[in-house]
Design a protein around this motif. Structure first.
Motif, PDB file in Angstrom:
ATOM      1  N   VAL B 426      50.434 -63.032 -34.580  1.00  0.00           N
ATOM      2  CA  VAL B 426      50.180 -62.936 -33.150  1.00  0.00           C
ATOM      3  C   VAL B 426      49.907 -64.312 -32.574  1.00  0.00           C
ATOM      4  CG1 VAL B 426      49.347 -60.583 -33.178  1.00  0.00           C
ATOM      5  CG2 VAL B 426      47.759 -62.440 -33.602  1.00  0.00           C
ATOM      6  N   ALA B 427      50.216 -64.438 -31.295  1.00  0.00           N
ATOM      7  CA  ALA B 427      49.930 -65.678 -30.593  1.00  0.00           C
ATOM      8  C   ALA B 427      48.534 -65.585 -30.004  1.00  0.00           C
ATOM      9  CB  ALA B 427      50.950 -65.890 -29.488  1.00  0.00           C
ATOM     10  N   SER B 428      47.891 -66.720 -29.884  1.00  0.00           N
ATOM     11  CA  SER B 428      46.541 -66.694 -29.327  1.00  0.00           C
ATOM     12  C   SER B 428      46.620 -66.691 -27.811  1.00  0.00           C
ATOM     13  CB  SER B 428      45.761 -67.902 -29.818  1.00  0.00           C
ATOM     14  OG  SER B 428      46.389 -69.065 -29.334  1.00  0.00           O
ATOM     15  N   VAL B 429      45.491 -66.410 -27.187  1.00  0.00           N
ATOM     16  CA  VAL B 429      45.432 -66.368 -25.732  1.00  0.00           C
ATOM     17  C   VAL B 429      45.710 -67.751 -25.159  1.00  0.00           C
ATOM     18  CG1 VAL B 429      43.998 -65.760 -23.772  1.00  0.00           C
ATOM     19  CG2 VAL B 429      43.734 -64.542 -25.913  1.00  0.00           C
ATOM     20  N   THR B 430      45.214 -68.758 -25.846  1.00  0.00           N
ATOM     21  CA  THR B 430      45.435 -70.129 -25.379  1.00  0.00           C
ATOM     22  C   THR B 430      46.923 -70.420 -25.278  1.00  0.00           C
ATOM     23  OG1 THR B 430      43.923 -70.437 -27.228  1.00  0.00           O
ATOM     24  CG2 THR B 430      44.158 -72.258 -25.668  1.00  0.00           C
ATOM     25  N   PHE B 431      47.650 -69.950 -26.280  1.00  0.00           N
ATOM     26  CA  PHE B 431      49.086 -70.177 -26.264  1.00  0.00           C
ATOM     27  C   PHE B 431      49.726 -69.496 -25.065  1.00  0.00           C
ATOM     28  CE2 PHE B 431      53.373 -68.802 -27.227  1.00  0.00           C
ATOM     29  CZ  PHE B 431      53.959 -70.008 -27.530  1.00  0.00           C
ATOM     30  N   ASP B 432      49.300 -68.250 -24.811  1.00  0.00           N
ATOM     31  CA  ASP B 432      49.864 -67.513 -23.673  1.00  0.00           C
ATOM     32  C   ASP B 432      49.593 -68.237 -22.370  1.00  0.00           C
ATOM     33  OD1 ASP B 432      51.203 -65.494 -24.878  1.00  0.00           O
ATOM     34  OD2 ASP B 432      49.533 -64.083 -24.866  1.00  0.00           O
ATOM     35  N   LEU B 433      48.361 -68.739 -22.227  1.00  0.00           N
ATOM     36  CA  LEU B 433      48.005 -69.451 -20.996  1.00  0.00           C
ATOM     37  C   LEU B 433      48.834 -70.719 -20.847  1.00  0.00           C
ATOM     38  CD1 LEU B 433      44.138 -69.043 -20.954  1.00  0.00           C
ATOM     39  CD2 LEU B 433      45.758 -68.156 -19.292  1.00  0.00           C
ATOM     40  N   LEU B 434      48.952 -71.439 -21.954  1.00  0.00           N
ATOM     41  CA  LEU B 434      49.728 -72.675 -21.950  1.00  0.00           C
ATOM     42  C   LEU B 434      51.174 -72.383 -21.570  1.00  0.00           C
ATOM     43  CD1 LEU B 434      48.383 -75.324 -22.831  1.00  0.00           C
ATOM     44  CD2 LEU B 434      49.834 -75.241 -24.871  1.00  0.00           C
TER      45      LEU B 434
END
Lengths: 227, 475
Positions: B426-434
């Motif tokens: 899974v991707a982290s939330v930080t990645f999604d925001l970025l």
């Protein structure tokens, strides 16, 4: 956070179409009708293509590259060009300049293509727990596809709608249009026969679409010049 | 991280602290015999047994899953170790993992059933004899219990006993099929269930008999864990060894064992009727005042829920050779007792004769039992395995009957013994925001670029002066 990821990918896939419509003068001249008509033509073309594919092609047993089958696919791919021709020449539009006409047709065409080919996988796949780069690449592919369709439509409008174009440029226009029309087959060849990875293929698509767009733009402006 | 590398103390601490865990996944070595040498194998076995006892006797406030180690898990573990050692939060590229087990909510098994299977080989009455023939019972429990019900195949405890029983039934059915060699004893074969729960099934089974039938039983031989002994077998009794019956049976056994070059020891353990714990199956018979003994490789009575065929008790822990020797010992001594051949040194079941013990039969039944988890509450009355046992017994014996009863409520069982584990990267939330930022800026730049090229810079500035409805739509 999977819905977040889905929204991100959707924005990447469909955002450029919306941006293109709202940023260019297309929105000012209210060409949405043309876009919708082009999309409908695209639907019809896709249907015809499906029927042809189902009749003429056998189901491939493996994922290999079969030249005869691919040739058939290229010919079937030209149905797209026929569809674009129909959309550009036969549809009656309200008084809309040639300039905007090809943009609107290309945009509607590309958008319909994106919705038809990419929305369902995105909806099913990108909301899964598993993270993959696949849908981001798919979004980038949609961008490349938009640029290519616009270039093809521009060249198409040069070929079919403009009567007084420089003689020397005609073969170049036709060659470029041919190249653009066979682009899907070329990428498929790269993917299957040369076994390129998805990032490489997508990179190639983006790069080639930009190059083709530049060439088409040059051709288009060359034809615009008064003779 | 295979089973050996878990330190039990840290796990006990975890339990003691009541630390919150979403679940515990224990990776078992794929096959115990893959361990390089015997010492390691023994160590793995011992630590598995220890782990299982720990899990069974402690309160575990979260689900515990077992899986077999394979290459996928090795890769996953390597990745996780890398992330853990770098100390950075997981991101899409370094790979955070989410382990999801999707099973429906486990439901209570409403009334756990136990099925006892019995078959008779009736003896031949002499002419004019009216008295009921005496009966010799041969009994083995076939079910298992373990921390992971779907992995409790119990090859040694007590698959080996059940297999030995089937082979003995087969041998004697050959003798009893001919009236000339039919003995003056009825033989009763019983495959009982509920063994791990103080032999609850044996109790129910004996209770179902008529008083007269029970009294006609001369003695009962229970077979328990006879699949991995070298040359010493134990005969456990609850009557003192001086008892004439016991003495006679023991002599029968030791005569045969001397010829076979093995030793049979006798162990006496008094039963305490007030204690609910029944360590050996014969103790249930003794409670009904039937002479009985248990043959086992275990020299001391197992604790509650110990040696009940758990995690470590796989096919590798039982050895067909031991079962064959047990069968030879029991059937020879039985034959000598039945036909009055005491002290005559006559082998009845000679190799290469029609009465020879069949190693293939024993092998294949051991293999089958080692593939079939047999925790009684999860074996329905009409389970194919019970049907197979019944069919096999009815090939050799008559009056085969399956007795189903409810397991006495000392435990509550919940179903869902198997589950599928999905591991997601899974991707982290930080990645999604970025990623959102990147896409947003890409779209904005594209918008500005298009406006400038098609309409000029002034138009772009005008757009920002206007209410920014269009811009929001674009971005």
């Amino acid at each position: 956070m999977t819905v977040f990821h889905f929204l991100n990918c959707a924005a990447l896939t469909f955002g450029p179409h919306v941006v293109y419509y709202s940023a260019t003068p297309l929105s000012e001249y209210d060409t949405i009708g043309t876009c919708v008509k082009a999309a409908v033509v695209y639907l019809g073309t896709a249907l015809v293509k499906l029927v042809c594919l189902a009749t003429l092609l056998k189901v491939p047993e493996n994922d290999s590259f079969d030249p005869y089958q691919e040739l058939m696919k290229i010919f079937i791919g030209f149905i797209d060009v026929a569809g674009l021709y129909f959309a550009l020449t036969q549809l009656t539009h309200r008084n809309i300049s040639q300039n905007h006409k090809f943009q609107a047709v290309g945009l509607g065409w590309a958008f319909a293509d994106s919705v038809l080919h990419r929305l369902a996988p995105l909806w099913i796949g990108a909301r899964g727990l598993e993270f993959t780069w696949e849908y981001i690449f798919q979004g980038l592919e949609a961008n490349a596809n938009l640029v290519m369709t616009l270039s093809l439509a521009a060249l198409g409008s040069l070929m079919w709608l403009r009567k007084n174009k420089p003689r020397t440029l005609v073969p170049i226009i036709y060659a470029c249009a041919l190249l653009l029309a066979t682009m899907p087959s070329i990428t498929s060849y790269l993917r299957r026969s040369l076994e390129w990875q998805t990032p490489k293929v997508v990179g190639f698509e983006l790069f080639s679409s930009l190059v083709m767009a530049f060439i088409s733009w040059q051709l288009f402006s060359a034809c615009q010049r008064p003779m | 991280m295979n089973c050996c590398s878990i330190s039990f103390t840290s796990y006990s601490d975890y339990l003691a602290d009541k630390k919150y865990l979403g679940g515990l996944l224990i990776l078992l070595p794929e096959k115990l015999n893959h361990e390089p040498n015997n010492e390691d194998k023994g160590q793995v076995k011992a630590s598995l047994a220890e782990l299982e006892q720990l899990l069974l006797h402690q309160q575990v406030p979260y689900p515990v899953y077992f899986a077999f180690q394979d290459d996928h898990f090795d890769n996953l573990l390597a990745d996780i170790r890398k992330i853990a050692s770098s100390g950075q939060p997981a991101s899409a590229t370094t790979g955070g993992y989410k382990l999801v087990v999707s099973t429906p909510e486990p439901r209570k098994v409403a009334s756990p059933t136990i099925s006892n299977i019995q078959g008779w080989l009736p003896g031949l009455k002499g002419e004019g004899e009216t008295e009921q023939l005496p009966t010799i019972a041969i009994v083995a429990n076939y079910d298992t219990f373990g921390a992971a019900p779907a992995l409790s195949v119990g090859s040694d405890s007590n698959g080996s006993g059940a297999v030995a029983l089937l082979e003995i039934a087969r041998l004697f059915s050959r003798l009893y099929s001919n009236p000339k060699t039919r003995g003056k004893y009825n033989l009763l074969f019983g495959l009982t269930s509920g063994g791990p729960y103080n032999y609850n099934g044996t109790n129910k089974w004996l209770r179902s008999f008529d008083q007269r039938v029970r009294e006609s039983i001369d003695y009962a031989i229970c077979l328990n864990s006879v699949g991995s002994w070298d040359n010493e077998l134990w005969m456990h009794v609850s009557k003192p060894p001086e008892n004439p019956y016991i003495k006679q049976i023991f002599e029968d056994f030791s005569d045969v064992s001397k010829e076979m070059g093995i030793s049979v020891g006798i162990k006496h353990k008094k039963i305490n009727v007030s204690n609910p714990r029944v360590a050996w199956e014969h103790e249930q018979f003794s409670r009904f005042r039937v002479t009985a003994l248990t043959l086992s490789e275990l020299s001391s009575p197992p604790d509650f829920l110990e040696s009940t065929g758990g995690l470590y008790d796989t096919r590798e822990s039982a050895d067909a050779e031991s079962v064959i020797r047990t069968v030879r010992l029991v059937s020879e001594s039985l034959a000598r007792h039945i036909y009055g051949l005491k002290g005559k040194n006559i082998d009845v079941f000679v190799e290469n004769s029609s009465l020879a013990i069949n190693p293939h039969y024993i092998q294949s039944w051991l293999d089958l039992l080692s593939r079939t988890p047999r925790v009684a509450p999860f074996l329905q009355k009409n389970d194919p395995f019970i049907a197979a046992l019944k069919k096999e017994l009815s090939e050799h014996t008559a009056d085969v009957h399956v007795q189903s009863d409810v397991l006495d409520g000392m435990f509550t069982f919940y179903d869902a013994t198997k589950a599928t584990l999905n591991v997601y990267q899974v991707a982290s939330v930080t990645f999604d925001l970025l990623f959102l930022l990147v896409i947003g800026s890409y779209l904005i730049i594209l918008f500005s670029f298009l406006v400038i090229t098609t309409r000029g810079l002034d138009d772009l500035i005008n757009i920002f002066r206007r209410p920014p409805s269009r811009k929001v739509k674009g971005a």
